[in-house]
Scaffold this active site. Structure first.
Site, PDB file in Angstrom:
ATOM      1  N   THR B 132     -56.875 -29.319  34.662  1.00 53.89           N
ATOM      2  CA  THR B 132     -57.728 -29.523  35.839  1.00 53.89           C
ATOM      3  C   THR B 132     -58.212 -30.963  35.963  1.00 53.89           C
ATOM      4  OG1 THR B 132     -58.474 -27.252  35.841  1.00 53.89           O
ATOM      5  CG2 THR B 132     -59.972 -28.856  36.822  1.00 53.89           C
ATOM      6  N   SER B 138     -57.671 -25.823  41.720  1.00 51.49           N
ATOM      7  CA  SER B 138     -56.766 -24.736  42.079  1.00 51.49           C
ATOM      8  C   SER B 138     -55.372 -25.243  42.430  1.00 51.49           C
ATOM      9  CB  SER B 138     -57.352 -23.959  43.266  1.00 51.49           C
ATOM     10  OG  SER B 138     -58.532 -23.301  42.855  1.00 51.49           O
ATOM     11  N   GLY B 171     -62.801 -27.914  27.554  1.00 55.47           N
ATOM     12  CA  GLY B 171     -63.386 -27.657  26.244  1.00 55.47           C
ATOM     13  C   GLY B 171     -62.707 -28.546  25.215  1.00 55.47           C
ATOM     14  N   GLU B 417     -59.712 -20.335  34.837  1.00 56.60           N
ATOM     15  CA  GLU B 417     -58.408 -19.646  34.743  1.00 56.60           C
ATOM     16  C   GLU B 417     -57.996 -19.095  36.117  1.00 56.60           C
ATOM     17  OE1 GLU B 417     -56.371 -19.197  32.026  1.00 56.60           O
ATOM     18  OE2 GLU B 417     -57.653 -20.551  30.898  1.00 56.60           O
TER      19      GLU B 417
END
Lengths: 669, 669
Positions: B132, B138, B171, B417
Site C-alpha cells: 500500500t 485499493s 507493520g 486486506e
C-alpha cells in the site's frame, strides 16, 4: 449558498458563547496528547481544568450571588464545544461543574451554595457525583447506600452495606475528588424516605482518603482515559446533619423529615429531573463530534482519488462515487436535523432552568424531549464516526486524523447519563400515557367507539385499499410518485402517522394489562418492549424532522434554502427508506412508490454532491479545531505532485511503455 | 443440548490446531497489558512474537523443505485463535509470517525460500509487506514505486518518485523490520511490466536504516497499537537482480523479461490472488472476537438484574427482557452462520493452497468467496462488539472487561486486506459476469427472449399478483404464514431470489453500457454502484445461510438439532426482516405475511432464550481466554450478597419502613 449565514444559524441563540468556547478548544494547551499513557493523560486533564477555572469559563450556570452567570443555556452551549479540545476534558469538566457542582446548586440551598460553590467553581474543591452503584445504574431508586440519621450526634451515617452498593464509574473518584455528592436512601426515625443527596468529604487536601472512605480505580477504559473514574465505598462515615442537600427534603435536629413534595415518587423524579442538563449537553456534544468527523471525511473525500476515471490520466475523486455520496450525505442531513432539534431542546432547557418558563408541564416536556434526542444523537455520533473512519481508509485509523480516538471517547455517551434504551423506553411510556389521556373521562361505550375507530383505520390501511389507490394513480408515472414523496406534507404525514399507529397498536395490545395479575401484566408489557422502543425512536425522528423543517423557515437566502430543503428531504426520505417495510405492510406506501424511495435518495445525494463542501464548511470548524492531517489540503498536494510527476515524465519522452496497454491493443487487432 | 459435541463441530476440520493455539492464547505472557503506552506495547508484542517463533507455532504454512508444515488450513485456523491473546500480537504475526513470509513463499522460488524463509520463520529476519502507498491502497495496479533494471550492474533500482508513493500503514516498518517485500512497477528495457514484488533489505541488524531508505512512524492508531506501523520510501536503492520474487515474472541478466502468464492483467491478479489468506484469516478472526464478546455479554446478561420483577424482592435478569434478547440473539445466530461459512471458506482455501484442488476455477471461486465473507464478518464483529459493550453498560466500557479494546483493534479489519466496499464490489462484478455468461453463444433473438422472460418475471412479481395470492390464502391465518416463513425452502427461495433479481435488474440497466462512450458508461455504472454492493451483500448472506443449513445436517443429537434449527431460522428471518421492504415492494411477501416477520422473530428469540448460555458455551472460550471480570460469576456473587443482605435485614425486624410503600397504600384506601 450563503455559508457564513447558515453557519450563524447553526450556532444558534448562544452563538457568541459557542465561538468563545471554540477559541478555548483551539488552544494547544487544552488539546489531547495522544501519546500519553492514561496516568499522565489524567494529570494533563486536571491541569487543563485549572486553566478553564482560572478563566471563569465554566461558571455560567452558577448563581450570580456566588459569582456565576445564571445563564444555563449559554453554559451548555459553551460546554458542548469543548468536545473538540478533548472529550476527556469535556467530561471531567462536566463531572466537576455539571454534575457535582450542579447537584449542589439544584438540590442544595443557599447555605450550601455559599459554603461550597465558590470552591467548586475555582476547582479548589474537586468532587465526584456518586449516584451509580455497581448493581444499580439505571434503577437509581433501588440503590443500596444508606444515610441514617443519628439524632444523638445530629449526624448522618453514610454506609455501603454490600459490595454491589459500591459507587462506580465516577469521574474524580479514583484520584482527584476531595468530596462527593453521594446519593443514598435517607433513613430517619425508622423510615426510609427514598434517595437523597448528601455532601460527603472523601479526601484531605493532600489527597489522602478520609477515615471510612474506600476507593478503587476503574483503570483503563474504552475511552475518556483522561478522566479518573473510580469506585467509592463508605464504612459508617459520619457527616453533619446540614450536609443533606435539602431543597426537596429535610430533616430537623430531632430527626423529623419534611418535604415540599408529598408524593415520594414525584419527589424522587423531581430531584432527578434537576439533573437533566447532562442529557441535554450530550445531545449537543455528540452532534458536534459528528460534525467534525464529517468535515474531515468530506474534505478528504473531495481531494482523495482512487481508480481511473473516464478521463485519461485522471483518477476519480472519492465523493464522485455514488457509494461515497450514499455513505456520507444522509449522515450530513441527520446531523443538520440533530443540530436544529438540539437548539429547540436547549431553548426549552434554558426556559425552565432560568426560571422564565419553569412550569411542571415544561419540566416534564423537557425531560421527555431530552430522553428522546440524547439516544438518537449519541448513537448517531458513533455511526458517523465509524463511517467517516472507514471512508478515510487506513488514514482514518491514525490518531493524527482524530476520528478513531473521538469515537473511543464518545462510545460511553450511549450508556451514561441514562442508558439509551432505557431513555427511549421512558419516552415510549410517556407516549402511551399521553395516548391514554385521550380516553380520560370517556365512558365505556365512547371509549370502545374510539378504539374501534382506530382499529378500523388500521385494518383499512393494512388491507391495502389505500395502497391500491396509489398504484392506480401512479402506474407508469414515477414523476408523480417522486412529487408525492418530496412533498413535506407527505413526509410529515408518514413520519407522524407511524408514531401514532405504533403507539395505538401497543396501547391496544396492552389495554387489559391493568386487570391482569402483576406477573402476567409484566409479561405482556415485555412482549411489546421492542415495539415500544421502536415507537419512541420514530417519535424522536419526527421531532428532528420537524425541527429541520421549522429551521428552513428562517433561511432567507433562496439558493441556500433550496439546498437545505433538499437536505431536509434527504433526511425525511432516508428515514422513510429505513422504515419502508412498515409503510409497505401497513399499506401507507404502495409497492410502486416504495420501489422509488431508494432511487429518489440516490437522486438527492447526487444533486447535493456539489454542495457537500459548503454544507460541512457551515459547521464552522477550522484547522485548530479539526486538527486532522488529512483535512488540511495535504492530500490535494500529494495528488497534484504525483500528477505533475507523470505529466513531466510523459512529456520527457522517457516514460516506459506499458506492456499492459500494448497487450490490450494487440488483442483488439 | 449437547454443548461439547456442538463445540467440536464449531471447531471444524482443524480443531486440534485451534485448541493448541487457544492454549497459547491463554498464556499470560502472551496477553495484552492494557496499561502500557504504545511504545512499550510494541516491544512487548515483539517479545511475544519471539516466544511464538521459538515454539515453531507459526511455521505451519511454510514448505516442509525449509522446516515448515505445508499445512495452509491448519496454519490459518491456529492464527485465527490468537486474536484472544491480543489482536496486536495476531496482526504482527500476520505481517511477519502471513504477509512478508507468505509473499516470499508464494511469489518467490526455491532459491528465495532457502535463503530467507528459515530466518523469517525464526524471526531473525523481521519484515514488512510494502504494498500500500499513501495515494494507492485499493488500486494496487496504480502504485508509483518503480523498480528499474540496470543491466550494467545487474541490479534493481527501487525508487519512490513522489510523496504519495511512500509506502504506508506497514507493520514492522516503523521499528522492527530488517527487510521488506516491496511492490513496485517493474521496468526493464524501456517497458513497464506492471507490479511485481522485490525483496529489499531496509535496516541493519542494529536497527539502522540502510542508505537510501527512509522511514516514518504512523504513531498512535485507533487500535492495534502493539504493531509498529509506519512508512517507507526508497531513494534509488539498489538490490541484486535475483531479489525479484520471480515466480510469475523474471528478468534475465540481459534485461529480457519473461513470464509464464502472457496476459499482464491476469498475471497481476494471479500474483495478488496468492495473498488471499489474509482475507480468509480475518473472516475467522473477526468471528472469533465476536464469539468472545457474545460469551461475555451473555454470561453477564444472565446474572445481572435491574428493575423490580413481578416477584416481590426480586429484580429482573437482563436476558429476560425482550429487548435484551432481541439485541443479542440475532447476533449469536449470525455468528454461528459465519462460523460455518468460514469453515467452508477455509476448506476451499486449504484445497487450493495445499495443491489438492488447485485449479484456476477453484482459485477464482476462493477469491470471490473470501471477498464476499470477509466484509460481512469484519463489519459484524464491530456491530457485535458495540452491542455487547452497550449491553454491559458502564462495566462494558472498562478495559478489564475486554470488549471495548477488542473493538478498537478490530476496527481496521474493515478496511485492511481489501476495503470492505471494494471487496463487495468485486463480488458484485463477478455476479454480473456470471449472469452474462448465461447469454454467451446465444444469438440476438434468443438473448432478447431470455431477457424478456426475466423482465416479465420481474413485472409479474412486482405487480403484486403473487402477493395477492398469499393474502387470500393467509387472511386471518397467521399460523399458516409462520409455517411458510419457517420452511427452509421458503427462506432459501427468498434469499436466493433476491440476489438473482437484483443482479438481473442491474445487468438489465447496464446492458447497453458497452456501446456507450467511456465517460457515459462509467456514469451509468456509478448510478448502480449502491445497488450492486447491496446485491453482493445479499449474495454473501445467502452463502452464510446455506452454510448454516448444511451444518444442520451434521448434527446428530436431536434436541441440539432442534435448537440450532431455530437459530438458523432466526438468522434467515432476521435477514428477511432487514430486507423486508424489498420483499414487499417486489411482491415476494404479502403485507400480511410481512407484518408477521418481526413478530415471529420475537417468538424465536423468546424460544431460544433458555438455550442462550449453551449456545455461547459451545464456543469453548473459558476464563483464560475471555479474561473479563464481569464474565467470571462476580456479578452473580454480588447479586446473591445483596439479596442475602436484604433478607437478613427483613427477618431481623429492624428494616426501616418505606415512605413510598406506605404512601401508595394510603392512596389506595
Amino acid at each position: 449558498m450563503e455559508v457564513a449565514e447558515l453557519g450563524e444559524q447553526l450556532l444558534g441563540a448562544w452563538g457568541e458563547y459557542r465561538k468563545r468556547s471554540r477559541k478555548n478548544a483551539s488552544r494547544p494547551e487544552l488539546h489531547r496528547d495522544d501519546t500519553l499513557p492514561y496516568t499522565e493523560h489524567r494529570e494533563r486533564i486536571l491541569e487543563q481544568l485549572h486553566l478553564l477555572a482560572e478563566e471563569g469559563a465554566t461558571n455560567l450556570a452558577f448563581p450570580k450571588r456566588v459569582g456565576g452567570g445564571d445563564n444555563p443555556g449559554a453554559n451548555i452551549a459553551a460546554f458542548e464545544e469543548l468536545v473538540l479540545a478533548d472529550p476527556s476534558l469535556q467530561i471531567k469538566a462536566g463531572v466537576q461543574w455539571g454534575l457535582f457542582g450542579s447537584a449542589i446548586t439544584q438540590l442544595g440551598t443557599e447555605e450550601h451554595h455559599d459554603k461550597w460553590l465558590p470552591d467548586v467553581m475555582s476547582l479548589k474543591l474537586p468532587g465526584a457525583f456518586a449516584m451509580t452503584e455497581q448493581t444499580h445504574g439505571s434503577d437509581v431508586a433501588s440503590i443500596g447506600t444508606t444515610a441514617t440519621y443519628d439524632g444523638d450526634t445530629q449526624e448522618w451515617v453514610i454506609n455501603t452495606p454490600f459490595r454491589g452498593a459500591w459507587k462506580d464509574y465516577l469521574g474524580n473518584a479514583a484520584l482527584h475528588g476531595k468530596a462527593a455528592v453521594v446519593f443514598a436512601q435517607l433513613i430517619t426515625q425508622g423510615m426510609n424516605h427514598g434517595v437523597h443527596a448528601f455532601f460527603v468529604p472523601i479526601r484531605t487536601d493532600d489527597g489522602e482518603l478520609l477515615p471510612g472512605v474506600q476507593s478503587e480505580d476503574d483503570g483503563v477504559k474504552g475511552g475518556l482515559n483522561g478522566v479518573d473514574n473510580g469506585r467509592l465505598a463508605f464504612d459508617y462515615v459520619r457527616i453533619p446533619r446540614t450536609n443533606l442537600l435539602n431543597r426537596y427534603g429535610d430533616v430537623a435536629e430531632d430527626g423529623a423529615y419534611s418535604s415540599p413534595i408529598e408524593n415520594p415518587a414525584r419527589r424522587f423524579f423531581t430531584m432527578l429531573g434537576t439533573l437533566v442538563q447532562g442529557r441535554v449537553s450530550l445531545d449537543g456534544a455528540s452532534t458536534n463530534a459528528a460534525k467534525a468527523a464529517l468535515a474531515i471525511a468530506v474534505r478528504y473525500g473531495n481531494e482523495r482519488r482512487q481508480f481511473n476515471s473516464a478521463t485519461p490520466g485522471e483518477e476519480t475523486v472519492l465523493l464522485d462515487y455514488q457509494l461515497h455520496q450514499r455513505r456520507l450525505l444522509p449522515h450530513i442531513a441527520t446531523v443538520y436535523a440533530q443540530s436544529f432539534a438540539h437548539e429547540t431542546l436547549l431553548k426549552q432547557f434554558h426556559g425552565v432552568f432560568s426560571g422564565e418558563l419553569d412550569t411542571p408541564e415544561n419540566r416534564e416536556d423537557l425531560e421527555t424531549l431530552a430522553a428522546a434526542l440524547k439516544p438518537m444523537s449519541t448513537w448517531k455520533a458513533l455511526d458517523v464516526l465509524q463511517e467517516c473512519r472507514e471512508a478515510c481508509g487506513g488514514a482514518g485509523f491514525l490518531a493524527e486524523n482524530r476520528i478513531p480516538l473521538l469515537r473511543h471517547d464518545l462510545d460511553v455517551y450511549a450508556t451514561f447519563e441514562g442508558d439509551n434504551h432505557i431513555l427511549l423506553q421512558l419516552v415510549g411510556k410517556r407516549l402511551l400515557a399521553d395516548y391514554a389521556k385521550q380516553f380520560k373521562g370517556l365512558d365505556q361505550r365512547q371509549m370502545a367507539g374510539k378504539i374501534a375507530g382506530q382499529v378500523a383505520s388500521r385494518i383499512y390501511s393494512g388491507s391495502g385499499l389505500r395502497r391500491v389507490g396509489q398504484t392506480i394513480i401512479d402506474f407508469g408515472q414515477p414523476a408523480r410518485s417522486v412529487g408525492w414523496l418530496r412533498n413535506p406534507a407527505t413526509q410529515h404525514e408518514l413520519l407522524s402517522g407511524r408514531v401514532e399507529t405504533m403507539i395505538a397498536d401497543i396501547a391496544g395490545a396492552l389495554r387489559n394489562a391493568s386487570k391482569l395479575p402483576k406477573a402476567e401484566a409484566a409479561a405482556l408489557f415485555n412482549e411489546h418492549q421492542h415495539e415500544l422502543i421502536e415507537a419512541a425512536r420514530a417519535h424522536a425522528e419526527l421531532l428532528q424532522w420537524e425541527a429541520f423543517s421549522d429551521a428552513l423557515e428562517d433561511i432567507r437566502d433562496i439558493p441556500t434554502k433550496r439546498v437545505l430543503t433538499w437536505l431536509r428531504d434527504l433526511f425525511g426520505l432516508s428515514l422513510i427508506e429505513q422504515h419502508l417495510a412498515w409503510y409497505l405492510y401497513t399499506g401507507r406506501i404502495s409497492p410502486q412508490r416504495g420501489a422509488l424511495v431508494g432511487k429518489y435518495v440516490n437522486r438527492l445525494v447526487a444533486r447535493l454532491r456539489t454542495h457537500v463542501q459548503d454544507l460541512v464548511d457551515a459547521f464552522g470548524y477550522d484547522d485548530p479545531l479539526l486538527r486532522a492531517k488529512i483535512a488540511t489540503g495535504a492530500e490535494a498536494e500529494r495528488q497534484a505532485e504525483s500528477r505533475e510527476y507523470y505529466r513531466v515524465l510523459r512529456e520527457s519522452g522517457e516514460a516506459p511503455r506499458s506492456e499492459h496497454e500494448e497487450f490490450k491493443k494487440r488483442r483488439k487487432r
